[in-house]
Enzyme design. Structure first.
Site, PDB file in Angstrom:
ATOM      1  N   GLU A  58       0.850  -1.193   0.000  1.00 49.75           N
ATOM      2  CA  GLU A  58       0.000   0.000   0.000  1.00 49.75           C
ATOM      3  C   GLU A  58       0.882   1.238   0.000  1.00 49.75           C
ATOM      4  O   GLU A  58       1.673   1.449   0.923  1.00 49.75           O
ATOM      5  CB  GLU A  58      -0.886  -0.017   1.249  1.00 49.75           C
ATOM      6  N   THR A  87      -4.792   5.554   2.666  1.00 54.06           N
ATOM      7  CA  THR A  87      -5.201   6.860   3.180  1.00 54.06           C
ATOM      8  C   THR A  87      -5.972   7.637   2.111  1.00 54.06           C
ATOM      9  O   THR A  87      -5.767   8.834   1.907  1.00 54.06           O
ATOM     10  CB  THR A  87      -3.995   7.685   3.691  1.00 54.06           C
ATOM     11  N   LYS A 147     -11.083  -2.930   6.818  1.00 57.33           N
ATOM     12  CA  LYS A 147      -9.880  -2.712   7.621  1.00 57.33           C
ATOM     13  C   LYS A 147     -10.301  -2.384   9.049  1.00 57.33           C
ATOM     14  O   LYS A 147     -10.922  -1.352   9.301  1.00 57.33           O
ATOM     15  CB  LYS A 147      -9.057  -1.560   7.036  1.00 57.33           C
TER      16      LYS A 147
END
Length: 225
Positions: A58, A87, A147
């Site tokens: 990521e 993010t 998540k």
């Protein structure tokens, strides 16, 4: 509490990006989180992680220069690597990340707008959630995986407790998970783990790539026992 809509996951059957992410996490249930003050070393760090057996990475959007780094790396990414953007907080960021080469999106919050944009773009979305309400909201909105963040706040026992009423929601605990903790999260029912500094360490800031390779190998060895 209501159970998740089974059609939420079924809608992605046969989708190449979703299948690629599933395959990567089946090979190694770890998403390496790269976050730094600069993205200049992301390529070297990711190459090292892949050589050590990690199959999902990521690139976080809070890192300066990350879209250029993502675009350059995605153009010649190693086979079998699931390369995502993290993010992600707005639909515009989601679109920019996918245009740069991200094949999945990760958010810090339960953003139904980003989930909807990910569905429109045809890529998996892993929204951040913590409470059962947030988790179910994310799942029903179309999340591919959810998540669980910040995971360390409740630890493996919280994960186990949440999965009792929501057994069909695939959870990826993220935040504060070290090599010693990882097996307990998987035993509690995690589908995969999101791991940042305990795995990546200072490698993105110029730290030893050999040490990174050792950490990655030890991390994967620990969760495969």
């Amino acid at each position: 509490m209501s159970t998740p809509d089974p059609t939420t996951a079924a809608r992605y059957e046969g989708s190449a990006p979703h299948d690629a992410l599933r395959a990567a996490l089946a090979a190694a249930p770890v998403i390496a989180i790269l976050r730094s003050t600069s993205a200049t070393r992301f390529a070297e760090v990711t190459d090292t992680l892949v050589a050590s057996g990690v199959r999902a990475a990521e690139f976080t959007l809070t890192t300066p220069g990350v879209l250029d780094a993502l675009r350059e790396y995605a153009a010649d990414a190693p086979p079998g690597l699931a390369l995502g953007a993290g993010t992600v907080t707005t639909p515009a960021e989601a679109q920019a990340a996918v245009e740069a080469g991200a094949t999945y999106l990760i958010t810090p919050t339960t953003s139904t707008e980003v989930i909807a944009e990910g569905i429109r773009l045809g890529v998996p979305v892993l929204p951040g959630a913590y409470t059962p309400t947030e988790i179910l909201t994310a799942w029903r909105a179309g999340a591919t995986l959810v998540k669980l963040f910040p995971a360390a706040a409740g630890g493996p026992e919280y994960l186990r407790a949440v999965r009792a009423p929501l057994p069909d929601v695939p959870l990826v605990p993220t935040g504060g998970i070290g090599a010693a903790d990882a097996p307990a999260y998987l035993a509690a029912g995690a589908t995969a783990l999101g791991v940042g500094s305990p795995l990546v360490g200072d490698a993105c800031e110029g730290g030893s790539l050999a040490a990174l390779a050792d950490r990655a190998a030890a991390f994967l060895d620990g969760i495969r026992r």
